[in-house]
Design an enzyme around this catalytic site. Structure first.
Site, PDB file in Angstrom:
ATOM      1  CD  GLU A 302      51.333  35.630  36.642  1.00  0.00           C
ATOM      2  OE1 GLU A 302      51.079  34.414  36.541  1.00  0.00           O
ATOM      3  OE2 GLU A 302      51.712  36.312  35.680  1.00  0.00           O
ATOM      4  CG  HIS A 331      77.970  45.796  49.535  1.00  0.00           C
ATOM      5  ND1 HIS A 331      78.858  46.482  50.341  1.00  0.00           N
ATOM      6  CD2 HIS A 331      78.118  44.481  49.853  1.00  0.00           C
ATOM      7  CE1 HIS A 331      79.533  45.610  51.085  1.00  0.00           C
ATOM      8  NE2 HIS A 331      79.098  44.387  50.818  1.00  0.00           N
ATOM      9  CE  LYS A 445      49.052  35.310  28.715  1.00  0.00           C
ATOM     10  NZ  LYS A 445      48.726  33.890  28.883  1.00  0.00           N
TER      11      LYS A 445
HETATM   12  O1  PA5 Z   1      51.146  31.340  35.684  1.00  0.00           O
HETATM   13  C1  PA5 Z   1      50.638  31.557  34.599  1.00  0.00           C
HETATM   14  O2  PA5 Z   1      49.629  30.960  34.215  1.00  0.00           O
HETATM   15  C2  PA5 Z   1      51.242  32.559  33.633  1.00  0.00           C
HETATM   16  O3  PA5 Z   1      52.287  33.267  34.177  1.00  0.00           O
HETATM   17  C3  PA5 Z   1      51.744  31.845  32.390  1.00  0.00           C
HETATM   18  O4  PA5 Z   1      52.739  30.929  32.748  1.00  0.00           O
HETATM   19  C4  PA5 Z   1      52.270  32.815  31.343  1.00  0.00           C
HETATM   20  O5  PA5 Z   1      51.367  33.822  31.089  1.00  0.00           O
HETATM   21  C5  PA5 Z   1      52.564  32.067  30.046  1.00  0.00           C
HETATM   22  O6  PA5 Z   1      51.412  31.412  29.603  1.00  0.00           O
HETATM   23  P1  PA5 Z   1      51.470  30.161  28.649  1.00  0.00           P
HETATM   24  O7  PA5 Z   1      52.172  29.057  29.345  1.00  0.00           O
HETATM   25  O8  PA5 Z   1      50.055  29.852  28.348  1.00  0.00           O
HETATM   26  O9  PA5 Z   1      52.226  30.612  27.433  1.00  0.00           O
END
Ligand code: PA5
Length: 467
Positions: A302, A331, A445
């Site tokens: 990400e 394996h 989202k």
């Molecule tokens: O790194 C990030 O910002 C995302 O992966 C969030 O952790 C994930 O989308 C969950 O979001 P939130 O903590 O707002 O529920």
């Protein structure tokens, strides 16, 4: 005096980084990194560290200071003492950065499989992290738990993530059915200090709350209350965890590239990517460390997988992180890594001293084929297998490196997590991308909100339905 206050002990717990098999000398000029390339990266590391130093602080990169949040630690530990013995089970509701770090801490630092022990044996609540909305997982998990003895911790930075809030509504109804108004004492909210639906609900209904500091994004939040609250409740030494992170912070400020583990690995990964080795496998030879690799998969993907560069150019860049587990995946995956496309680098994670040795008994007469195993240990076997795989990969011209844990404990785990966060932050500067946004995730989202009829997303719903 806690052991992490002893400088000698801390140094004995330093995670070493062996990158020799990443170099051209080991795997060949076209496959490995040259000294000239590293020389050039040293300057870029120094410039990158300056950028991070400038941005570090509560208004921007607040995650960098999480190892030093004394007040939060006191608050978390006080809460853990307050509820000690009250709950048999802790249920975390969260997803992505609000779940992966908690799971990584649990797997790394609790005895493996200890959730199957009796309460008397484990002397701590069990911890379940529900990071999916699969009804065939959520509903039976709730049926298995006793609401009177369960604490639900809802974790979401935005306070509105669809999966987490759906789970919250289900869990709250489940608690209320049995406990009525007392349900509020079984709910903890960990979220943004001001924004989001969860903050509002928690204030209205009087839940215990903890704050995710504004400059701490989901995937950089494991050392904030997101990881610390559940960890403290299940008996993990959070002070030692943060001491390990602070130790890594020092190591990762060093300007000499080869002495800065985060800078060096960021440089090696970046150079490999430019050579076409675009898949980066993290392969711990340790069951305890498996879920750290899973946590890292999100952090790396990400943070670095981006369409636009920070200079506004369309780049569609980003190495693909892959998780493999040694020796199990020897394996399953190693055949591909050894002989398939030369587009991967393998990051082994090794443990020098396991908590157990696992002695292998001698074979019996007539079992000559397996007699060589007798007298060895499982600890030896797993390490020999890793070394042998590294040697074989190197011979096949496949670059690989190894992070070596002296042992797995809260200090080394905190050290590794922070080092990987720094590695990611530095790599993002090398790739010229923003490590802290995730426009690609937001798009998905928002589309889900639209399809579920959330007010404000009507136009998007029409657009999706017409395609
Ligand atoms: O790194 C990030 O910002 C995302 O992966 C969030 O952790 C994930 O989308 C969950 O979001 P939130 O903590 O707002 O529920």
């Amino acid at each position: 005096m806690p052991r992490y206050e002893d400088a000698e002990w801390r140094d004995s717990m330093r995670i070493r980084f062996d990158y020799s098999n990443m170099l051209a000398d080991a795997v060949g000029k076209n496959r490995g990194t040259t000294e000239d390339e590293l020389d050039q990266m040293e300057f870029r590391l120094s410039a990158g560290l300056d950028v991070l130093r400038r941005r570090r602080g509560p208004k921007d990169l607040a995650w960098m200071d999480l190892p030093y949040q004394q007040e939060t630690v006191e608050e978390v530990l006080a809460y853990a003492r307050e509820v000690e013995g009250v709950f048999d089970d802790v249920l975390v509701l969260g997803i992505g950065g609000s779940a992966l770090g908690v799971t990584a801490l649990k797997t790394a630092l609790l005895p493996l499989g200890s959730d199957y022990w009796s309460l008397e044996q484990r002397r701590r609540p069990r911890l379940f992290v529900l990071d999916n909305v699969d009804p065939d997982w959520v509903m039976p998990t709730l049926r298995m738990l006793d609401p009177e003895r369960t604490l639900c911790i809802v974790i979401t930075k935005s306070g509105s993530t669809v999966e987490t809030m759906a789970q919250f509504l289900i869990a709250r109804a489940w608690l209320r059915e049995k406990l009525g108004d007392a349900a509020a004492c079984h709910l903890v909210a960990i979220t943004d200090p001001a924004k989001g639906a969860l903050r509002e609900i928690a204030a209205r209904e009087g839940y215990r709350t903890f704050t995710i500091p504004p400059g701490v994004g989901g995937r950089y939040s494991v050392l904030s209350p997101v990881g610390l609250v559940p960890a403290a409740l299940i008996g993990i030494d959070i002070r030692e965890l943060l001491a390990g992170a602070a130790y890594a912070d020092q190591l990762c400020q060093v300007r000499a590239l080869k002495r800065n583990p985060a800078g060096m690995n960021a440089a090696l990964q970046h150079l490999a990517y430019l050579r076409g080795q675009r898949i980066s496998v993290m392969m711990p030879y340790s069951q305890h460390l498996r879920d750290i690799a899973d946590w890292f998969r999100q952090l790396w993907a990400e943070s670095l997988g981006k369409q636009m560069s920070t200079l506004g150019k369309r780049v569609n860049v980003g190495p693909t992180p892959v998780l493999a587990l040694g020796a199990t995946d020897q394996h399953s995956q190693i055949q591909l890594y050894m002989e398939g496309p030369a587009d991967k680098i393998v990051n082994f994670v090794a443990v020098e001293r396991f908590a157990e040795e696992g002695p292998i008994p001698a074979a019996e007469p007539g079992e000559e084929e397996i007699a060589y195993l007798g007298g060895h240990t499982l600890a030896e076997l797993i390490n020999v297998e890793r070394e042998a795989t590294a040697v074989a990969l190197t011979k096949a011209g496949r670059p690989n490196c190894t992070h070596i844990f002296p042992e797995v404990n809260a200090f080394t785990v905190g050290q590794f997590l922070y080092m990987l966060e720094m590695q990611t932050a530095i790599a993002a500067l090398f790739f010229a991308v923003d490590a802290y946004d995730q426009p690609g995730v937001e798009a998905g989202k928002n589309a889900a909100y639209a399809l579920l009829g959330r007010p404000g997303y009507e136009a998007q719903a029409v657009e999706i339905r017409s395609t």
